[in-house]
Design an enzyme around this catalytic site. Sequence first.
Site, PDB file in Angstrom:
ATOM      1  N   GLY A  30       0.844  -1.195   0.000  1.00 16.41           N
ATOM      2  CA  GLY A  30       0.000   0.000   0.000  1.00 16.41           C
ATOM      3  C   GLY A  30       0.870   1.232   0.000  1.00 16.41           C
ATOM      4  O   GLY A  30       2.068   1.157   0.303  1.00 16.41           O
ATOM      5  N   SER A  31       0.286   2.359  -0.368  1.00 20.58           N
ATOM      6  CA  SER A  31       1.055   3.591  -0.285  1.00 20.58           C
ATOM      7  C   SER A  31       0.110   4.766  -0.081  1.00 20.58           C
ATOM      8  O   SER A  31      -1.074   4.700  -0.426  1.00 20.58           O
ATOM      9  CB  SER A  31       1.901   3.797  -1.545  1.00 20.58           C
ATOM     10  OG  SER A  31       1.081   3.718  -2.664  1.00 20.58           O
ATOM     11  N   GLY A  32       0.647   5.815   0.516  1.00 22.96           N
ATOM     12  CA  GLY A  32      -0.122   7.042   0.721  1.00 22.96           C
ATOM     13  C   GLY A  32       0.675   8.186   0.133  1.00 22.96           C
ATOM     14  O   GLY A  32       1.664   7.958  -0.568  1.00 22.96           O
ATOM     15  N   ARG A  33       0.241   9.421   0.408  1.00 21.01           N
ATOM     16  CA  ARG A  33       0.932  10.587  -0.162  1.00 21.01           C
ATOM     17  C   ARG A  33       2.373  10.658   0.326  1.00 21.01           C
ATOM     18  O   ARG A  33       3.269  10.997  -0.408  1.00 21.01           O
ATOM     19  CB  ARG A  33       0.196  11.877   0.216  1.00 21.01           C
ATOM     20  CG  ARG A  33      -0.811  12.309  -0.811  1.00 21.01           C
ATOM     21  CD  ARG A  33      -1.714  13.366  -0.240  1.00 21.01           C
ATOM     22  NE  ARG A  33      -2.279  12.902   1.026  1.00 21.01           N
ATOM     23  CZ  ARG A  33      -2.653  13.689   2.027  1.00 21.01           C
ATOM     24  NH1 ARG A  33      -2.490  14.980   1.946  1.00 21.01           N
ATOM     25  NH2 ARG A  33      -3.177  13.193   3.130  1.00 21.01           N
ATOM     26  N   PHE A  34       2.593  10.330   1.596  1.00 19.84           N
ATOM     27  CA  PHE A  34       3.942  10.429   2.160  1.00 19.84           C
ATOM     28  C   PHE A  34       4.332   9.123   2.822  1.00 19.84           C
ATOM     29  O   PHE A  34       4.966   9.122   3.875  1.00 19.84           O
ATOM     30  CB  PHE A  34       4.003  11.579   3.182  1.00 19.84           C
ATOM     31  CG  PHE A  34       3.613  12.901   2.617  1.00 19.84           C
ATOM     32  CD1 PHE A  34       4.479  13.588   1.772  1.00 19.84           C
ATOM     33  CD2 PHE A  34       2.381  13.465   2.896  1.00 19.84           C
ATOM     34  CE1 PHE A  34       4.124  14.811   1.231  1.00 19.84           C
ATOM     35  CE2 PHE A  34       2.007  14.680   2.367  1.00 19.84           C
ATOM     36  CZ  PHE A  34       2.880  15.364   1.517  1.00 19.84           C
ATOM     37  N   LYS A  53       5.190   0.580   7.831  1.00 19.84           N
ATOM     38  CA  LYS A  53       4.817   1.833   7.153  1.00 19.84           C
ATOM     39  C   LYS A  53       5.964   2.820   7.278  1.00 19.84           C
ATOM     40  O   LYS A  53       6.319   3.229   8.383  1.00 19.84           O
ATOM     41  CB  LYS A  53       3.541   2.395   7.812  1.00 19.84           C
ATOM     42  CG  LYS A  53       3.100   3.745   7.253  1.00 19.84           C
ATOM     43  CD  LYS A  53       1.752   4.166   7.836  1.00 19.84           C
ATOM     44  CE  LYS A  53       1.374   5.577   7.421  1.00 19.84           C
ATOM     45  NZ  LYS A  53       0.053   5.978   7.898  1.00 19.84           N
ATOM     46  N   ASP A 147     -10.144  10.209   9.688  1.00 17.99           N
ATOM     47  CA  ASP A 147     -10.030   9.808   8.277  1.00 17.99           C
ATOM     48  C   ASP A 147     -10.538   8.382   8.064  1.00 17.99           C
ATOM     49  O   ASP A 147      -9.885   7.572   7.414  1.00 17.99           O
ATOM     50  CB  ASP A 147      -8.588   9.969   7.786  1.00 17.99           C
ATOM     51  CG  ASP A 147      -8.524  10.086   6.266  1.00 17.99           C
ATOM     52  OD1 ASP A 147      -9.576  10.336   5.628  1.00 17.99           O
ATOM     53  OD2 ASP A 147      -7.432   9.918   5.697  1.00 17.99           O
TER      54      ASP A 147
HETATM   55  N1  LIG Z   1      -1.460  -2.522   8.909  1.00 14.49           N
HETATM   56  C1  LIG Z   1      -1.670  -2.656   7.606  1.00 14.49           C
HETATM   57  N2  LIG Z   1      -1.879  -3.872   7.049  1.00 14.49           N
HETATM   58  C2  LIG Z   1      -2.083  -3.972   5.714  1.00 14.49           C
HETATM   59  N3  LIG Z   1      -2.124  -2.942   4.856  1.00 14.49           N
HETATM   60  C3  LIG Z   1      -1.946  -1.712   5.358  1.00 14.49           C
HETATM   61  C4  LIG Z   1      -1.711  -1.501   6.747  1.00 14.49           C
HETATM   62  N4  LIG Z   1      -1.569  -0.182   6.955  1.00 14.49           N
HETATM   63  C5  LIG Z   1      -1.718   0.398   5.754  1.00 14.49           C
HETATM   64  N5  LIG Z   1      -1.935  -0.508   4.788  1.00 14.49           N
HETATM   65  C6  LIG Z   1      -2.139  -0.236   3.350  1.00 14.49           C
HETATM   66  O1  LIG Z   1      -1.349   0.870   2.958  1.00 14.49           O
HETATM   67  C7  LIG Z   1      -2.176   1.946   2.502  1.00 14.49           C
HETATM   68  C8  LIG Z   1      -1.557   3.268   2.927  1.00 14.49           C
HETATM   69  O2  LIG Z   1      -1.433   3.277   4.332  1.00 14.49           O
HETATM   70  P1  LIG Z   1      -1.868   4.539   5.182  1.00 14.49           P
HETATM   71  O3  LIG Z   1      -3.278   4.905   4.818  1.00 14.49           O
HETATM   72  O4  LIG Z   1      -1.593   4.251   6.604  1.00 14.49           O
HETATM   73  O5  LIG Z   1      -0.869   5.634   4.592  1.00 14.49           O
HETATM   74  P2  LIG Z   1      -1.015   7.210   4.505  1.00 14.49           P
HETATM   75  O6  LIG Z   1       0.271   7.759   3.996  1.00 14.49           O
HETATM   76  O7  LIG Z   1      -1.471   7.743   5.811  1.00 14.49           O
HETATM   77  O8  LIG Z   1      -2.159   7.380   3.421  1.00 14.49           O
HETATM   78  P3  LIG Z   1      -2.887   8.730   2.970  1.00 14.49           P
HETATM   79  O9  LIG Z   1      -1.881   9.568   2.259  1.00 14.49           O
HETATM   80  O10 LIG Z   1      -3.980   8.213   2.054  1.00 14.49           O
HETATM   81  O11 LIG Z   1      -3.423   9.352   4.228  1.00 14.49           O
HETATM   82  C9  LIG Z   1      -3.558   1.674   3.078  1.00 14.49           C
HETATM   83  O12 LIG Z   1      -4.567   2.226   2.263  1.00 14.49           O
HETATM   84  C10 LIG Z   1      -3.578   0.149   3.079  1.00 14.49           C
HETATM   85  O13 LIG Z   1      -3.880  -0.337   1.784  1.00 14.49           O
END
Ligand SMILES: Nc1ncnc2c1ncn2[C@@H]1O[C@H](COP(=O)(O)OP(=O)(O)OP(=O)(O)O)[C@@H](O)[C@H]1O
Length: 346
Positions: A30-34, A53, A147
């Site tokens: 998975g990935s997010g903006r940062f 993460k 969120d």
């Molecule tokens: N504990 C976990 N187990 C499995 N997959 C996970 C877990 N935590 C996160 N992910 C996956 O990684 C993705 C990104 O994680 P997360 O939402 O925590 O990142 P973020 O950088 O905060 O995202 P955003 O920029 O959308 O706020 C999630 O949408 C999910 O698909």
Amino acid sequence: MTELKANQITDNGQIIKEVRISFTGHRLCGSGRFSNVYNCKLITPYQKEVAIKNVWSDTIQKSAEEYVEIQILSTLYHPALANLLFYYSQKVEERNIHCLVLEFMPQEMSKLREKGVKFDVLDAKIYTFQLFCAVAYLDLMKIAHLDIKPQNIILNVELGLLKLADFGNARRLNTSEKMGVSYQVTRFYRPPELLFGSNQFSSAIDVWSAGCVSFEFFANHTLFKGKDTVDQMNLVITVLGYPTDEDVRSMGVKRPRVAKKVARGLEQYTSNCLEGVVYDYLKSIIIIDPKKRKTASQILKLPIFDVIQMRPREIRNSGKPIPELEHLLKMDYRREDSSSEESSDK
Ligand SMILES: Nc1ncnc2c1ncn2[C@@H]1O[C@H](COP(=O)(O)OP(=O)(O)OP(=O)(O)O)[C@@H](O)[C@H]1O
């Protein structure tokens, strides 16, 4: 195999001790903006499938201990959350990153929805129950997630288990901080008080978002899919009507500048596609005035969740009975309670 020193959270965040951890595998899941999230297998100090993460926003200015997501997760522990087990910091390509070792779940709700997976009513009920256990626990701990959306709902579909993930936007409720809350919470899941401009945090925000997410479990489509903020407000008003004077006062906002409409009601708006018991549940949440919304712990007592207590346990589509979930109502879990789970993972 990667080996390094990390901070382990024990005794519900009271004690953080330095330990050596080792893990293998590094599959991006998975990935997010940062952030990038990897699925790894923790080997020491115990064996467990984990998500690591790696975050890089604000990480130059803030040490791991000053990082709000780590601070908040360190104080929390509940089976319906993706709990933080360890954390450490690293320099990667000149970038300072913080790494959160979290409990892992194999599926993510939004990806399943994108693939066209449909949830049946029994699964919708058991996932919704777990989501509200998470929200009730956060309410008790005076934390707002801010969120809750399908991207942050992780599942083990085989076992019928759910965890709430991503505390990157979470806030403590007992601070006086007020700024910038209106644009918190992804639009489709943003409650009326934020759409209309309130700058106050409350647990009722998470209740609305969790209600909207649960609608997707039941109906397999989004409840309020606004194209922009004004469209989002209009959709809410289509269902609930224009806010009354009392609603406006309770939200602490100005009268919204949108067309006044007569409420269509949830049933008509959603073409009566759900059971009566599900509408009763939704109507205790999808309410403009945040103070009139039921709290998560009140919601957990609604008849929609009778199925969780019923014996013999109902059979899921997979042919297996629904999981034992009543223990999630316990709100004083300690990290030590998970030691048997950790050893069974070995
Ligand atoms: N504990 C976990 N187990 C499995 N997959 C996970 C877990 N935590 C996160 N992910 C996956 O990684 C993705 C990104 O994680 P997360 O939402 O925590 O990142 P973020 O950088 O905060 O995202 P955003 O920029 O959308 O706020 C999630 O949408 C999910 O698909």
